[in-house]
Design an enzyme around this catalytic site. Structure first.
Site, PDB file in Angstrom:
ATOM      1  N   GLY A  13       0.782  -1.231   0.000  1.00  0.00           N
ATOM      2  CA  GLY A  13       0.000   0.000   0.000  1.00  0.00           C
ATOM      3  C   GLY A  13       0.810   1.275   0.000  1.00  0.00           C
ATOM      4  CG  HIS A 113       1.572  -1.651 -15.533  1.00  0.00           C
ATOM      5  ND1 HIS A 113       1.227  -2.916 -15.088  1.00  0.00           N
ATOM      6  CD2 HIS A 113       2.654  -1.817 -16.339  1.00  0.00           C
ATOM      7  CE1 HIS A 113       2.043  -3.800 -15.625  1.00  0.00           C
ATOM      8  NE2 HIS A 113       2.922  -3.161 -16.379  1.00  0.00           N
TER       9      HIS A 113
HETATM   10  C1  GAR Z   1       3.059  -0.864  -7.640  1.00  0.00           C
HETATM   11  O1  GAR Z   1       4.397  -0.844  -8.073  1.00  0.00           O
HETATM   12  C2  GAR Z   1       2.123  -0.978  -8.815  1.00  0.00           C
HETATM   13  O2  GAR Z   1       2.585  -0.314  -9.956  1.00  0.00           O
HETATM   14  C3  GAR Z   1       2.106  -2.463  -9.033  1.00  0.00           C
HETATM   15  O3  GAR Z   1       2.034  -2.993  -7.740  1.00  0.00           O
HETATM   16  C4  GAR Z   1       2.773  -2.153  -6.860  1.00  0.00           C
HETATM   17  C5  GAR Z   1       1.947  -1.908  -5.614  1.00  0.00           C
HETATM   18  O4  GAR Z   1       2.747  -1.337  -4.628  1.00  0.00           O
HETATM   19  N1  GAR Z   1       0.975  -2.861  -9.819  1.00  0.00           N
HETATM   20  C6  GAR Z   1       1.040  -3.817 -10.743  1.00  0.00           C
HETATM   21  O5  GAR Z   1       2.041  -4.470 -10.964  1.00  0.00           O
HETATM   22  C7  GAR Z   1      -0.261  -4.050 -11.483  1.00  0.00           C
HETATM   23  N2  GAR Z   1      -0.053  -4.951 -12.565  1.00  0.00           N
HETATM   24  P1  GAR Z   1       2.092  -0.752  -3.308  1.00  0.00           P
HETATM   25  O6  GAR Z   1       1.187  -1.837  -2.715  1.00  0.00           O
HETATM   26  O7  GAR Z   1       3.260  -0.457  -2.417  1.00  0.00           O
HETATM   27  O8  GAR Z   1       1.314   0.478  -3.688  1.00  0.00           O
END
Ligand code: GAR
Length: 198
Positions: A13, A113
């Site tokens: 998050g 993304h």
């Molecule tokens: C982020 O880097 C986002 O871009 C990626 O998950 C991470 C979540 O991080 N999303 C994807 O890969 C979607 N295909 P967070 O939970 O620390 O915000």
């Protein structure tokens, strides 16, 4: 005009945190985080919501894999609708969203993304770019359509990969870029500076 948003995430998050911080610094325009929802009961993103006194809700995804079960999808739609959001923000939500879900929110669903789309769609976007040896990668916010990571691009930030960068360094650089990009996009959407898709 009030602009309630609901954030969906599956992991730690850090991007939801960036949005919460932006809101507390009055840098999120008219946007107000109405709820945080996760498909993982123990996700950091839910603890973060609780810490910030934002409704933080686990909804059983109904099954493992890339998509929610049909019943779960309906439960997600109804719970999210109860907050009357103007925008749904997928911030690390690791499920593919179906057309029914997108239409239930009039198409107003965005996804973050960790690559410069249309390159490196799907899982592990940062590692895919690193392993490919590209010299420039970055992050993208786009409108969600039923096709994976293929919806219209709203905005992107570039990140250069130096020869000395390890994968861990690159991950850190991408996250820094994401934490700037996502609040900027939500801010502009809430002020009508970016046109809604429908
Ligand atoms: C982020 O880097 C986002 O871009 C990626 O998950 C991470 C979540 O991080 N999303 C994807 O890969 C979607 N295909 P967070 O939970 O620390 O915000």
């Amino acid at each position: 005009m009030a602009y309630p948003i609901v954030i969906l995430g599956s992991g730690r998050g850090s991007n939801a945190d960036a949005l919460l911080k932006a809101e507390s610094k009055k840098q999120l325009g008219a946007a107000k985080i109405a709820a945080i929802i996760s498909d993982h009961e123990d996700a950091g993103i839910l603890q973060l919501g609780q810490k910030h006194k934002v409704p933080a809700i686990y909804i059983d995804p109904g099954r493992k894999g890339a998509r929610l079960s049909e019943d779960a999808e309906q439960a997600y739609i109804e719970r999210i609708q109860s907050f009357s959001p103007k925008l749904i923000v997928l911030a690390g939500f690791m499920r593919i969203i179906n057309r029914k879900f997108i239409e239930a929110f009039n198409g107003q669903v965005i996804n973050l993304h960790p690559s410069l789309l249309p390159s490196f769609i799907g899982m592990n976007g940062i590692k895919q770019a690193y392993d490919h040896g590209v010299k420039v990668t970055g992050c993208t916010v786009h409108w969600v359509t039923p096709d994976l990571d293929a919806g219209p691009i709203i905005d992107q930030k570039e990140v250069r990969i130096e020869d000395s960068d390890t994968l861990e360094i690159l991950e850190t650089k991408i996250h820094i870029a994401e934490h700037r990009l996502l609040p900027e996009v939500v801010n502009k959407l809430s002020k009508g500076k970016i046109k809604p898709i429908a």
